[in-house]
Write a protein that holds these residues in place. Structure first.
Motif, PDB file in Angstrom:
ATOM      1  N   GLU A   1       1.456   4.525  -2.909  1.00  0.00           N
ATOM      2  CA  GLU A   1       0.842   5.423  -2.689  1.00  0.00           C
ATOM      3  C   GLU A   1       1.813   6.660  -2.858  1.00  0.00           C
ATOM      4  OE1 GLU A   1      -1.782   5.641   0.056  1.00  0.00           O
ATOM      5  OE2 GLU A   1      -1.484   8.559   0.454  1.00  0.00           O
ATOM      6  N   GLU A   2       3.224   5.963  -2.483  1.00  0.00           N
ATOM      7  CA  GLU A   2       4.600   7.434  -2.415  1.00  0.00           C
ATOM      8  C   GLU A   2       4.399   7.516  -3.951  1.00  0.00           C
ATOM      9  OE1 GLU A   2       5.479   9.098  -0.275  1.00  0.00           O
ATOM     10  OE2 GLU A   2       4.430   8.295   1.467  1.00  0.00           O
TER      11      GLU A   2
ATOM     12  N   ARG B   1       2.262   6.781  -6.588  1.00  0.00           N
ATOM     13  CA  ARG B   1       1.276   7.255  -7.040  1.00  0.00           C
ATOM     14  C   ARG B   1       1.944   8.531  -7.076  1.00  0.00           C
ATOM     15  NH1 ARG B   1      -2.953   9.753  -5.579  1.00  0.00           N
ATOM     16  NH2 ARG B   1      -2.558   8.705  -3.268  1.00  0.00           N
ATOM     17  N   ARG B   2       2.001   9.524  -5.848  1.00  0.00           N
ATOM     18  CA  ARG B   2       2.545  11.043  -6.013  1.00  0.00           C
ATOM     19  C   ARG B   2       3.760  11.306  -6.287  1.00  0.00           C
ATOM     20  NH1 ARG B   2       2.783  10.948   0.944  1.00  0.00           N
ATOM     21  NH2 ARG B   2       0.774  10.148   1.235  1.00  0.00           N
TER      22      ARG B   2
ATOM     23  N   ARG C   1       0.138  11.021   5.146  1.00  0.00           N
ATOM     24  CA  ARG C   1      -0.770  11.112   4.324  1.00  0.00           C
ATOM     25  C   ARG C   1      -1.355  11.891   3.797  1.00  0.00           C
ATOM     26  NH1 ARG C   1      -3.263   8.081   1.596  1.00  0.00           N
ATOM     27  NH2 ARG C   1      -5.875   8.457   2.642  1.00  0.00           N
TER      28      ARG C   1
ATOM     29  N   GLY D   1      -5.770  13.160   1.336  1.00  0.00           N
ATOM     30  CA  GLY D   1      -5.591  11.783   1.047  1.00  0.00           C
ATOM     31  C   GLY D   1      -7.762  11.362   1.682  1.00  0.00           C
TER      32      GLY D   1
ATOM     33  N   LYS E   1      -5.926   5.413   6.541  1.00  0.00           N
ATOM     34  CA  LYS E   1      -7.145   5.122   5.871  1.00  0.00           C
ATOM     35  C   LYS E   1      -8.393   4.525   6.380  1.00  0.00           C
ATOM     36  CE  LYS E   1      -5.613   4.965   0.779  1.00  0.00           C
ATOM     37  NZ  LYS E   1      -5.405   4.170   0.006  1.00  0.00           N
TER      38      LYS E   1
ATOM     39  N   TYR F   1       0.634  -0.950  -0.333  1.00  0.00           N
ATOM     40  CA  TYR F   1       0.436   0.067   0.168  1.00  0.00           C
ATOM     41  C   TYR F   1       0.649   1.222   0.309  1.00  0.00           C
ATOM     42  CZ  TYR F   1      -4.509  -1.556   1.116  1.00  0.00           C
ATOM     43  OH  TYR F   1      -5.892  -2.668   1.506  1.00  0.00           O
TER      44      TYR F   1
END
Lengths: 373, 666
Positions: free
Chosen positions: A67-68, A70-71, B268, B340, B414, A63
């Protein structure tokens, strides 16, 4: 002058240091977004490390990396869009900045200080003030110096003897008494010191010879019967406690031992008179002890009559012998208490004429007058 | 000349601050690197100049230069050396100079440690710091100048207020000020974001460590202030909900909230706008605290109104900065992109919960502090909103928050699982339950609520380490591997655990001293005895003693403890010779976590001394807990992950650059 040289140098130096970067070095074109990328990279590295240690499980790891990633991708997109605006340029603007700095800094600094500062006041650290040439120093400074010596060396009896009379002269009687006491504790009691302490105690007590002072004078008198000072204070003490017979004896002895024009003779004679009067002849105008005793026996109506009689007697005495200040004070007070306003005003007016050179008394009379009105 | 040079460098620093507040911001606006970079040199130069100025004032204090009005008013040549130093900030003018000094040092730290910051952000941050510096330097120079001189200086000073002549108070103000002023950095970062309209990733990385520094020092300052009040004022109380205390507590609450929301933002990228707002609020609370303490408004609103110069000046600063930043927030916050998404039950959700309760608590303290002032200003009535108000409002707000604390770190980002989290907390739950049962069983007079709160304290203390136990998992991994893992856990995880543990410890101290404390007041003569909680105190005698600037009567008590130990306690009454001011020195004996506290009241004619004795069970836990919190903060701060390098391209050109150097990341 030296101050201004330093001040101006510091100012020039400061300006130099802060304007240097405006023109120093090449201008580079780093996109600010590159800084962001660096942070995401650092975070990816941390996630890897955490996985290596096993402190996050595989799923969480996936995960986080996703996420990193994607950023980072969004960032890369943005980077392409924004690259043009992120170029850092140089040019004329630098010159405006420079002019601004060179104008503002000296004006604010030198102008502001001229208004706020006290350039003529030198530094005055206490130690230096105390160590300066004694000939140019005030009593206070010398005293402070001696005090500091005594703090360092509190058993210096001579030192306490030096400061004690200075305290007395400056009106710091409490400190004076303490200094004499300490000196006696260290050096032992000599007649001279006993007298000095006794005198200091008496001055501190507003002229009242206390029990302690009296004892000191007695001892001094015993040790040195020819010394006038203890005799004088002992006599005063007799007067104060009402031992008039002893007082008369002591004053007579003192007067006999004194030279013809000794300065204390006037006081001594006066006090002798007081003691004599108390013994037999009452001072003109005062109610006698007998009068007071009588008054105590009376009913309130009789007492008023009695007081009136006393006042009349006093008034008569003042007519005969007007140079009696306490008498006037007493009669004005009596008239006021008895609500005889006209008499009171008349007495005040008369007293004002009689004592027109006695400023403090005149003020007191004026106050009395105002109180009546 | 030293004094006057100190005065001059202070004015020069103001001039530099004026330049600094305009030029770099302008440079950032037009994209001129040179104009942005001059902020580095300027902020360091300002710190140097203000340090010199502070040093000059200190020199005047140490050397008893009474030609400086401030020195004459607040020191004495016979003070012990330590208090000559602490006298520098033991007064209005000097303490503001210290405030300004710390502010300038923080700004120079941003320029030294901020090599990895994008130049534009850095320029704006330093620019905003300079605005604050301009405001406060002007305040110092115009209304509270410590360098005012006397033409005919007296030979002796008026001495420092005796209750401030204490080691605790020598270090308390600097601690507190570092806390207050540290929050100016996050404020400057928030303002920079609003000015440029973008929140860089570095922003999130920076806010947390700087808030942490401020928070650690605030915690230290408040705890020290509380302990000082406890032993020096002689009332045995450790917190009075006094406006001065609230003035430091409000920034702490805001900083605690900020610390937690910054975490969400860092991990986040959520709660960005909220974090910006909190950063503004936190520093606003610092300014408000400074205003309350420094304007004189607390002593009396009327005194403030009759001599309003200082008060109005700070009030103006307050309005400009709080009003201005909030206005900017309203205008610009919309531009910032929010981050997010997350479910209500999640780490983020827990932190939002934390934030809601902390800010509500902040609001109640704010109301309780300002309401009496407002009322006095409006109709002249002097009321005090005392502990009852705060206990009824602040207390209930804290309970659900504290109950939730152990859950937070156990929830995933999340989307979290509350039941799974609870299953890791059965130890904590068991401990809490046991504590409650024991308290009820062994203490007949303790209210049931007290037992519950003690349970809550154990829940917090044990629950604080649940995350570490989960992530090391001794049962699955065995001791050796678990130990390895524990060592490898990030500092912030350990930091969280210790800070939350400390919270539980403090809570335990608070409850037990509030419920189980005993007090005995007795008028005693030499030779008499009194008994308190099994301790027998016998008044042995009175020893007069002379110190350099005070005289004291030390009262000797021989104490026989319940365990049969004998010791001497020596409370004293002092008279400070210069101000003719009496103080009471209490005597404290610590055994375990509890303390025996003896303080002296009046001495009547027949040598009867009123003696107040307290037995304070577990009272030290209150401050011990704050030590744990600070330690947690330090661990979190030491987290190596917080260090980031500068971009590679900039690194390559470092040879020709002066301010971009090797990345700090090892």
């Amino acid at each position: 002058m030296i101050f201004w040289i330093i001040a101006v140098s510091v100012t020039v130096l400061s300006i130099g240091i802060i304007i240097f970067p405006i023109f120093g070095g090449n201008q580079i074109s780093v996109s600010t977004l590159d800084f962001d990328k660096e942070i995401y990279k650092a975070r990816l590295k941390e996630i890897e490390e955490e996985r290596k240690l096993g402190s996050i499980d595989e799923q969480r790891y996936q995960y986080a990396v996703a996420e990193e990633g994607r950023r980072l991708l969004t960032l890369a997109d943005k980077n392409n869009d924004l690259n043009s605006t992120a170029i850092l340029k140089s040019g004329k603007s630098g010159l405006y900045g420079l002019i601004f700095i060179v104008l503002v800094v000296p004006v604010v600094a030198l102008g502001g200080y001229s208004k706020l500062g006290s350039i003529t006041t030198p530094d005055q650290p206490l130690q230096a003030r105390l160590e300066a040439d004694p000939r140019s120093q005030s009593v206070e400074v010398l005293l402070k110096r001696a005090e500091n010596q005594l703090i360092k060396n509190p058993d210096d009896g001579r030192g306490w003897l030096v400061v004690a009379p200075v305290y007395m002269r400056l009106g710091r009687y409490q400190d004076g008494v303490l200094a004499y006491r300490t000196a006696i504790r260290i050096l032992g009691a000599t007649t001279e010191l006993q007298i000095a302490l006794g005198e200091a105690l008496t001055v501190r007590g507003g002229g009242v010879v206390s029990e302690e002072a009296n004892e000191l004078f007695r001892q001094a008198n015993k040790a040195d019967p020819e010394n006038i000072k203890p005799m004088f204070f002992l006599a005063i003490a007799f007067n104060q406690v009402g031992k008039y017979e002893e007082a008369v004896g002591a004053w007579n002895k003192l007067i006999a031992k004194s030279s013809k024009n000794a300065p204390w003779l006037k006081v001594a004679r006066q006090q002798l008179e007081v003691a004599k009067t108390k013994l037999g002849i009452e001072l003109p105008g005062n109610p006698t002890t007998q009068d007071i005793e009588d008054a105590k026996q009376l009913s309130s109506g009789e007492r008023t009559d009695f007081i009136n009689a006393m006042v009349e007697k006093l008034a008569g005495e003042l007519d005969e012998n007007p140079q009696n200040k306490p008498g006037w004070q007493r009669i004005i007070r009596s008239y006021t208490v008895l609500k005889r306003k006209a008499d009171a005003l008349a007495a005040i007016n008369k007293a004002q004429r009689l004592f027109k050179d006695d400023k403090t008394f005149l003020e007191e009379l004026e106050k009395n007058k105002q109180a009546l009105n | 000349m030293i004094v006057e040079l100190g005065h001059y460098t202070l004015v020069l620093a103001l001039a530099l601050a004026m330049v600094q507040s305009v030029v770099p911001v302008f440079g950032a606006k037009i994209g001129h690197l040179g104009l942005m970079r001059m902020a580095n040199q300027t902020s360091i130069m300002m710190a140097v100049l203000i340090s010199f100025s502070f040093g000059a004032l200190t020199w005047a204090y140490v050397n008893s230069d009474f030609s400086v009005t401030n020195v004459w008013q607040n020191s004495h040549s016979l003070q012990p050396m330590l208090y000559k130093y602490s006298s520098v900030w033991g007064n209005h003018e000097g303490s503001l100079l210290l405030w300004v000094l710390i502010l300038s040092l923080f700004a120079s730290m941003v320029s030294i440690f901020g090599k990895n910051l994008p130049p534009e952000l850095k320029a704006n941050v330093l620019g905003v710091q300079a605005w604050i510096l301009v405001a406060f330097l002007s305040f110092v120079l115009i209304t509270s100048n410590p360098f005012e001189r006397l033409d005919n200086p007296p030979l002796e000073g008026k001495d420092l207020n005796p209750i401030l002549q204490d080691v605790g108070l020598a270090i308390h103000p600097p601690m507190l000020y570092i806390g207050y002023v540290g929050l100016s950095i996050t404020f400057a970062f928030a303002m920079a974001a609003l000015i440029s309209g973008r929140l860089d990733a570095a922003w999130a990385r920076w806010v947390r460590p700087w808030t942490l520094i401020a928070w650690i020092f605030l915690t230290a300052g408040i705890a020290m202030g509380s302990y000082w009040a406890y032993y020096e004022l002689g009332w045995g109380g450790w917190w009075f909900w006094d406006p001065v205390e609230n003035a430091s507590f409000m920034p702490w609450l805001a900083a605690t909230a900020l610390l937690h929301s910054a975490l969400v933002m860092e991990k986040r990228e959520a709660l960005k706008i909220w974090t910006v707002l909190l950063a503004i609020v936190a520093f606003s609370m610092s300014l408000l605290g400074t205003f309350l303490v420094r304007s004189g408004v607390l002593t009396s609103v009327h005194a403030f109104a009759t001599d309003p110069e200082r008060g109005v000046f700070i009030l103006t600063i307050l309005v400009l900065f709080i009003g201005g930043s909030l206005t900017l927030f309203v205008l610009r916050a919309g531009i910032l992109k929010s981050g997010g998404l997350f479910a209500p039950i999640s780490r983020e959700g827990a932190l939002v919960f934390n934030n809601l309760f902390l800010t509500s608590a902040l609001a109640t303290v704010l109301v309780g502090t300002l309401y009496p002032l407002m009322l006095e200003a409006v109709n002249g009535a002097k009321i005090s909103v005392g502990p009852p108000f705060f206990n009824l409002t602040f207390g209930p707000l804290m309970m659900p928050l504290l109950l939730a604390v152990p859950f937070g770190p156990l929830l995933s980002w999340k989307r979290g699982d509350l039941l799974a989290a609870l299953s890791h907390l059965y130890w904590a739950f068991g401990a809490a339950l046991l504590a409650i049962i024991l308290v009820i069983a062994f203490s007949s007079d303790a209210p049931i609520l007290a037992a519950l709160v003690i349970g809550l304290a154990f829940w917090l203390m044990i629950g604080a380490f649940a995350e570490i136990s989960l992530r090391t998992d001794v049962r699955k991994n065995g001791l050796a591997k678990a130990f390895d893992r524990a060592r490898g856990l990030p500092g912030s995880t350990w930091g969280t655990a210790f800070a939350h543990f400390g919270l539980g410890v403090t809570l335990l101290g608070i409850v037990s001293v509030s419920i189980f404390e005993t007090e005995v007041i007795k008028a005693m003569k030499v030779g008499e005895s009194a008994t308190i909680s099994g301790h027998q105190l016998t008044l042995k005698g009175i020893n007069p003693r002379k110190a350099s600037n005070y005289n004291e009567d030390i009262i000797n008590f021989e104490v026989l403890s319940p365990k049969g130990e004998k010791f001497i306690m020596r409370p004293a009454k002092r008279i400070y010779t210069t101000r003719r001011m009496p103080t009471t020195e209490s005597a404290i004996n610590t055994s375990g976590f509890s303390q025996l506290y003896v303080s002296l009241g009046e001495v009547s004619e027949n040598n009867l001394i009123t003696v107040r004795m307290w037995w304070k069970p577990q009272v030290t836990l209150i401050w011990l807990g704050s030590l744990f919190m600070m330690f947690g903060g330090l661990l979190s701060l030491a987290d190596r992950r917080l260090r980031v390098g500068a971009p590679k391209r900039a690194v390559k050109q470092a040879k020709v650059e002066t301010d971009v150097q090797v990345p700090a990341n090892g």
